[in-house]
Design a protein around this motif. Structure first.
Motif, mmCIF file in Angstrom:
data_model
loop_
_atom_site.group_PDB
_atom_site.id
_atom_site.type_symbol
_atom_site.label_atom_id
_atom_site.label_comp_id
_atom_site.label_asym_id
_atom_site.label_seq_id
_atom_site.Cartn_x
_atom_site.Cartn_y
_atom_site.Cartn_z
ATOM 1 N N ARG A 1 -2.814 96.797 58.518
ATOM 2 C CA ARG A 1 -1.349 96.887 58.422
ATOM 3 C C ARG A 1 -0.695 96.630 59.776
ATOM 4 N N ASP A 2 -1.237 97.216 60.822
ATOM 5 C CA ASP A 2 -0.691 96.983 62.167
ATOM 6 C C ASP A 2 -0.802 95.511 62.553
ATOM 7 N N ALA A 3 -1.929 94.926 62.272
ATOM 8 C CA ALA A 3 -2.139 93.523 62.625
ATOM 9 C C ALA A 3 -1.209 92.620 61.830
ATOM 10 N N TYR A 4 -0.974 92.960 60.579
ATOM 11 C CA TYR A 4 -0.101 92.138 59.749
ATOM 12 C C TYR A 4 1.343 92.192 60.240
ATOM 13 N N LEU A 5 1.700 93.257 60.951
ATOM 14 C CA LEU A 5 3.041 93.343 61.537
ATOM 15 C C LEU A 5 3.109 92.720 62.927
ATOM 16 N N ILE A 6 2.064 92.868 63.718
ATOM 17 C CA ILE A 6 2.108 92.445 65.120
ATOM 18 C C ILE A 6 1.762 90.967 65.297
ATOM 19 N N VAL A 7 0.758 90.487 64.610
ATOM 20 C CA VAL A 7 0.309 89.099 64.811
ATOM 21 C C VAL A 7 1.402 88.080 64.470
ATOM 22 N N PRO A 8 2.132 88.204 63.354
ATOM 23 C CA PRO A 8 3.235 87.251 63.130
ATOM 24 C C PRO A 8 4.410 87.454 64.087
ATOM 25 N N LEU A 9 4.478 88.611 64.735
ATOM 26 C CA LEU A 9 5.557 88.854 65.683
ATOM 27 C C LEU A 9 5.428 87.977 66.924
ATOM 28 N N LEU A 10 4.220 87.670 67.325
ATOM 29 C CA LEU A 10 4.020 86.847 68.519
ATOM 30 C C LEU A 10 4.593 85.435 68.356
ATOM 31 N N PRO A 11 4.280 84.700 67.272
ATOM 32 C CA PRO A 11 4.941 83.408 67.117
ATOM 33 C C PRO A 11 6.437 83.543 66.851
ATOM 34 N N ALA A 12 6.866 84.667 66.273
ATOM 35 C CA ALA A 12 8.294 84.859 66.027
ATOM 36 C C ALA A 12 9.063 85.015 67.338
ATOM 37 N N ILE A 13 8.469 85.662 68.316
ATOM 38 C CA ILE A 13 9.103 85.760 69.635
ATOM 39 C C ILE A 13 9.219 84.371 70.254
ATOM 40 N N GLY A 14 8.163 83.589 70.135
ATOM 41 C CA GLY A 14 8.226 82.212 70.611
ATOM 42 C C GLY A 14 9.264 81.392 69.857
ATOM 43 N N LEU A 15 9.407 81.651 68.559
ATOM 44 C CA LEU A 15 10.404 80.954 67.767
ATOM 45 C C LEU A 15 11.817 81.334 68.208
ATOM 46 N N GLY A 16 12.020 82.591 68.566
ATOM 47 C CA GLY A 16 13.318 83.006 69.089
ATOM 48 C C GLY A 16 13.636 82.326 70.410
ATOM 49 N N ALA A 17 12.650 82.258 71.296
ATOM 50 C CA ALA A 17 12.855 81.565 72.576
ATOM 51 C C ALA A 17 13.114 80.079 72.344
ATOM 52 N N LEU A 18 12.425 79.505 71.375
ATOM 53 C CA LEU A 18 12.650 78.102 71.029
ATOM 54 C C LEU A 18 14.057 77.891 70.470
ATOM 55 N N GLY A 19 14.560 78.855 69.708
ATOM 56 C CA GLY A 19 15.917 78.764 69.190
ATOM 57 C C GLY A 19 16.956 78.790 70.302
ATOM 58 N N VAL A 20 16.743 79.645 71.304
ATOM 59 C CA VAL A 20 17.652 79.689 72.446
ATOM 60 C C VAL A 20 17.597 78.374 73.212
ATOM 61 N N TRP A 21 16.393 77.863 73.428
ATOM 62 C CA TRP A 21 16.228 76.590 74.140
ATOM 63 C C TRP A 21 16.922 75.457 73.380
ATOM 64 N N THR A 22 16.774 75.433 72.047
ATOM 65 C CA THR A 22 17.395 74.387 71.245
ATOM 66 C C THR A 22 18.913 74.489 71.299
ATOM 67 N N ALA A 23 19.438 75.713 71.225
ATOM 68 C CA ALA A 23 20.881 75.890 71.282
ATOM 69 C C ALA A 23 21.446 75.449 72.625
ATOM 70 N N LEU A 24 20.765 75.803 73.698
ATOM 71 C CA LEU A 24 21.243 75.395 75.023
ATOM 72 C C LEU A 24 21.142 73.889 75.216
ATOM 73 N N ARG A 25 20.088 73.310 74.689
ATOM 74 C CA ARG A 25 19.894 71.862 74.831
ATOM 75 C C ARG A 25 20.907 71.082 74.003
ATOM 76 N N SER A 26 21.314 71.628 72.855
ATOM 77 C CA SER A 26 22.257 70.904 72.001
ATOM 78 C C SER A 26 23.669 70.935 72.566
ATOM 79 N N ARG A 27 23.958 71.875 73.448
ATOM 80 C CA ARG A 27 25.280 71.925 74.074
ATOM 81 C C ARG A 27 25.508 70.743 74.984
ATOM 82 N N GLY A 28 24.440 70.243 75.522
ATOM 83 C CA GLY A 28 24.542 69.070 76.397
ATOM 84 C C GLY A 28 25.095 69.421 77.770
ATOM 85 N N PRO A 29 25.283 68.410 78.595
ATOM 86 C CA PRO A 29 25.805 68.666 79.941
ATOM 87 C C PRO A 29 27.283 69.038 79.889
ATOM 88 N N GLY A 30 27.628 69.991 80.759
ATOM 89 C CA GLY A 30 29.032 70.367 80.911
ATOM 90 C C GLY A 30 29.466 71.251 79.845
#
Length: 100
Positions: free
Chosen positions: A71-100
């Motif tokens: 049960r612990d592993a089923y909660l924690i293991v998918p959390l690791l890629p989800a954290i990366g997915l959140g960071a990827l979402g921030v990166w995508t949002a910042l990149r889509s704003r473009g320069p300026g």
């Protein structure tokens, strides 16, 4: 004014305008490798991590060695890629704003 002119779209109205905008190729799905990175992260977070725990016996054994219950592993293991997915979402949002 004839009956044929009634209801016909004018210049820049309706589907004709959206068709010309679509033909310029400025849609979000034509950005290239960024789309594939997001889709790969989604695939990893939602399919590979949870089903890897369920289907593969070596993964289950390594989770027991670390000291997590299933049960612990089923909660924690998918959390690791989800954290990366959140960071990827921030990166995508910042990149889509473009320069300026």
């Amino acid at each position: 004014m004839s009956d044929d002119d009634i209801g016909s779209p004018g210049v820049g109205d309706g589907p004709a305008a959206s068709k010309s905008e679509a033909s310029t190729g400025d849609t979000d799905w034509t950005r290239g490798w960024q789309v594939w990175v997001v889709l790969g992260a989604l695939f990893l977070a939602f399919l590979v991590a949870p089903w890897g725990l369920i289907l593969f016996r070596p993964v289950q054994n390594s989770i027991r060695i670390v000291g997590f219950s299933f049960r612990d592993a089923y909660l924690i293991v998918p959390l690791l890629p989800a954290i990366g997915l959140g960071a990827l979402g921030v990166w995508t949002a910042l990149r889509s704003r473009g320069p300026g």
